[in-house]
Enzyme design. Structure first.
Site, short mmCIF file in Angstrom:
data_model
loop_
_atom_site.label_atom_id
_atom_site.label_comp_id
_atom_site.label_asym_id
_atom_site.label_seq_id
_atom_site.Cartn_x
_atom_site.Cartn_y
_atom_site.Cartn_z
N ASP A 149 -35.69 -64.66 -30.15
CA ASP A 149 -34.52 -65.51 -29.95
C ASP A 149 -35.02 -66.82 -29.37
OD1 ASP A 149 -32.02 -66.48 -29.82
OD2 ASP A 149 -31.33 -65.19 -28.18
N ASP B 138 -28.50 -56.94 -32.29
CA ASP B 138 -29.35 -56.71 -31.12
C ASP B 138 -28.42 -56.61 -29.94
OD1 ASP B 138 -28.80 -59.74 -30.88
OD2 ASP B 138 -29.76 -59.24 -28.99
N CYS C 215 -27.11 -34.08 -29.24
CA CYS C 215 -28.19 -35.06 -29.33
C CYS C 215 -29.56 -34.38 -29.42
CB CYS C 215 -28.14 -36.00 -28.13
SG CYS C 215 -29.40 -37.29 -28.19
N CYS D 168 -32.49 -36.01 -28.86
CA CYS D 168 -33.52 -36.81 -28.19
C CYS D 168 -34.30 -35.96 -27.19
CB CYS D 168 -32.91 -38.03 -27.51
SG CYS D 168 -32.22 -37.72 -25.87
N CYS E 176 -32.24 -35.08 -24.03
CA CYS E 176 -31.21 -34.04 -24.22
C CYS E 176 -31.81 -32.69 -24.58
CB CYS E 176 -30.20 -34.49 -25.27
SG CYS E 176 -29.11 -35.79 -24.65
N HIS F 55 -32.63 -41.68 -24.04
CA HIS F 55 -31.39 -41.17 -24.63
C HIS F 55 -30.56 -42.28 -25.27
CE1 HIS F 55 -27.71 -39.11 -25.46
NE2 HIS F 55 -27.08 -40.08 -24.84
#
Lengths: 371, 371
Positions: free
Chosen positions: A93, A268, A306, A308, A311, A337
């Site tokens: 950016d 983003d 989830c 991940c 989790c 997560h």
């Protein structure tokens, strides 16, 4: 010049598109989400985990890196990919937003912007050309030009001036960029908030200049939701079909999937990472504030569906303990997560466009059903 | 009762031993290093990385966990392994050291110790039996009894009293422990600082009681190095050969390898993890303070021989940038390096004992040669 973007599939029921951005460091499947790593690191995660979570690219901030460690050091270290040791695409950016939102004493002049560093007050004047030069030196795959950002609520005259100056600077930026021999891309940033005649003018000017992609800037900062989506919808309807559209700084998953339906390709946001550090977790059932006492003895994972690492291994009880103890691993596990949650939804969004089931996915996300 | 420790090999040139501690959650090859995770987490690392680095076990602190989140919650969550989701061995320190060093208003009584929580001042009285009960509930693989810790420099009478009371409490602890049906182990903590007649008495009393392992407590807190090593040497010479010896809270790699030569099997220390967060890195060439300006443009890894993730991927320049920006990933990457450095040296120590080359390894470490 090689094609930098391809639309692969269009959703039958909406304006959503499946696409591919080609960059010197590999392709980015769109709709895509760029985790924010302003300083050249995703906060609370080593790159290895960021990659495992499925990040296709990261976003860095030219303003922050310009101030510290400084462009000279990054140049000496071989550019941003080498300096931070990240071999996938990087978007930088320009830092326009940061100049206008972090710096005291900003003075916009015709030729550029005068501001004082938010760190030590040093007076700095940068031109659109300087900002391009900074990003050329960084060597980011996708660069953004200097824009004039107006906060919300705006004064209409200031917004009109901002659109004009942003367009002028966009032209100077593109001109300077085209004089370079680089495979980097330069996208344009449109302004105009939710004033359609201004936004439309901004889009027209920028598409005349012709960029590799188009961002909608200055949105998601307090405008009424209806007007926000109306602006996104009208904008994507007049933006070129063959260029990626980037809705900067947005945000909540519910808004993202609606914007995808309106034809946005690229996002983003600091939300998943910042909220993780503050102990606010995104789940299929909505937000979960881990410090709440009710999680003290809760053996369940943050989100029972989830997959991940967090989790699959840790209870709300343990995560609350880590948060309350101010342990760094709280930020790590929570960021894993939240970022997995976001990147996984983007995977599901891309699959859904492929199978024409985006509408169903959106409904499930919004009604907090299993997905 | 099954054997909890085996000596596999003895070094030909020193008192070093290669051994195996058997615990309900797997074996620990000795000489071993326990990374410190007082609150049930190694600071700045998710468990997945701790395991990848080669940690065979972690150490938690009964005092900290007793205060927060409290034993009731951990019990409800199924014990410490389940609560923190760590399936390898866990050693719990009793927290004697923490009671005496963190708590204001400590009053040692015959039956236990009265202290006020360092968090909220709550008055707490614990007996040796309470401390065993806490660790039985935690379900740690190796438990430590309540001891009476005297800081250095000591008053000799207080030290003598501490040795007596520690021995008395050790007996009560062991007695209570033997009434349980558990496969956990209880090790004893000897005191006496560098006063040999006191340390010897402490060791004699504790070996009479008969523990599964023996710790040397109250060392490495300011005593002259010669007397420190002299105490370690004399202690290991009279400690049972068939039980592991644990030198608590030590420390620097140079001291560790000397202690291994004197017959110590087990170590723990906050040094690699705490120093990492403070930006002090251990390398083959000595300490490296990453905030130093001279590393600003240094493209080299922290340690050019190191095979850790941090050294394989990141320059001193980038690591300095992360440290200076106060990024969490600075703590993560630095901790990865320092912990790898320690755990890798322990691997090399075990290999060296196997091949009778420990002396050479020690010399290389001390003279900062390649190893």
């Amino acid at each position: 010049m090689p094609k930098t973007f391809q639309v692969l599939t269009k959703d039958k029921n909406s304006s959503a598109r499946l696409g591919l951005i080609h960059t010197p460091h590999g392709n980015i499947e769109t709709p895509a989400f760029a985790p924010v790593g302003s300083q050249g690191t995703i906060k609370a995660l080593p790159h290895s985990i960021v990659k495992e979570l499925g990040a296709q690219l990261i976003l860095v901030n030219a303003y922050h890196l310009y101030l510290r460690p400084g462009i000279k050091i990054i140049k000496k270290m071989g550019g941003i990919h080498s300096f931070i040791s990240w071999d996938k695409p990087i978007l930088s950016d320009s830092g326009g937003f940061q100049i206008y939102s972090l710096s005291p004493l900003v003075k916009t002049k015709k030729d550029g912007v005068q501001f004082s560093s938010h760190l030590d007050g040093t007076q700095i004047f940068v031109t659109p050309k300087d900002i391009i030069d900074t990003q050329l030196t960084l060597g980011t795959d996708i660069m953004m030009p200097l824009d004039y950002f107006v906060s919300y609520p705006y004064k209409k005259q200031e917004l009109a001036d901002a659109v004009d100056l942003t367009s002028k600077w966009a032209g100077l930026s593109r001109e300077h960029f085209l004089n370079q021999n680089t495979s980097q891309q330069l996208w344009g940033i449109t302004q105009g908030s939710i004033e359609w005649e201004l936004r439309e003018k901004s889009i027209q000017k920028l598409t005349e200049i012709n960029f590799d992609g188009y961002a909608l800037g200055g949105l998601g900062i307090g405008e009424p939701k209806t007007q926000f989506f109306d602006t996104v919808k009208k904008s994507t309807s007049i933006l070129p079909q063959d260029k990626p559209r980037y809705l900067m700084g947005i945000g909540y998953v519910e808004d993202i999937i609606k914007a995808v339906e309106l034809g946005v390709d690229f996002f983003d946001c600091v939300l998943p990472t910042r909220n993780a550090r503050n102990g606010t977790l995104f789940t299929r059932q909505g937000k979960l504030v881990i410090k709440n006492k009710k999680y003290e003895k809760d053996p369940r994972p943050l989100d029972e569906q989830c997959l991940c690492y967090t989790c699959q291994n840790f209870s709300r009880s343990y995560l609350r303990h880590l948060y309350e103890r101010n342990e760094i691993s709280s930020s790590i596990l929570n960021t894993i997560h939240n970022l997995y949650f976001y990147l996984d939804i983007f995977k599901k969004i891309r699959q859904a466009i492929q199978t024409n089931s985006l509408k169903r996915l959106k409904e499930r996300i919004i009604t907090k059903e299993e997905f």
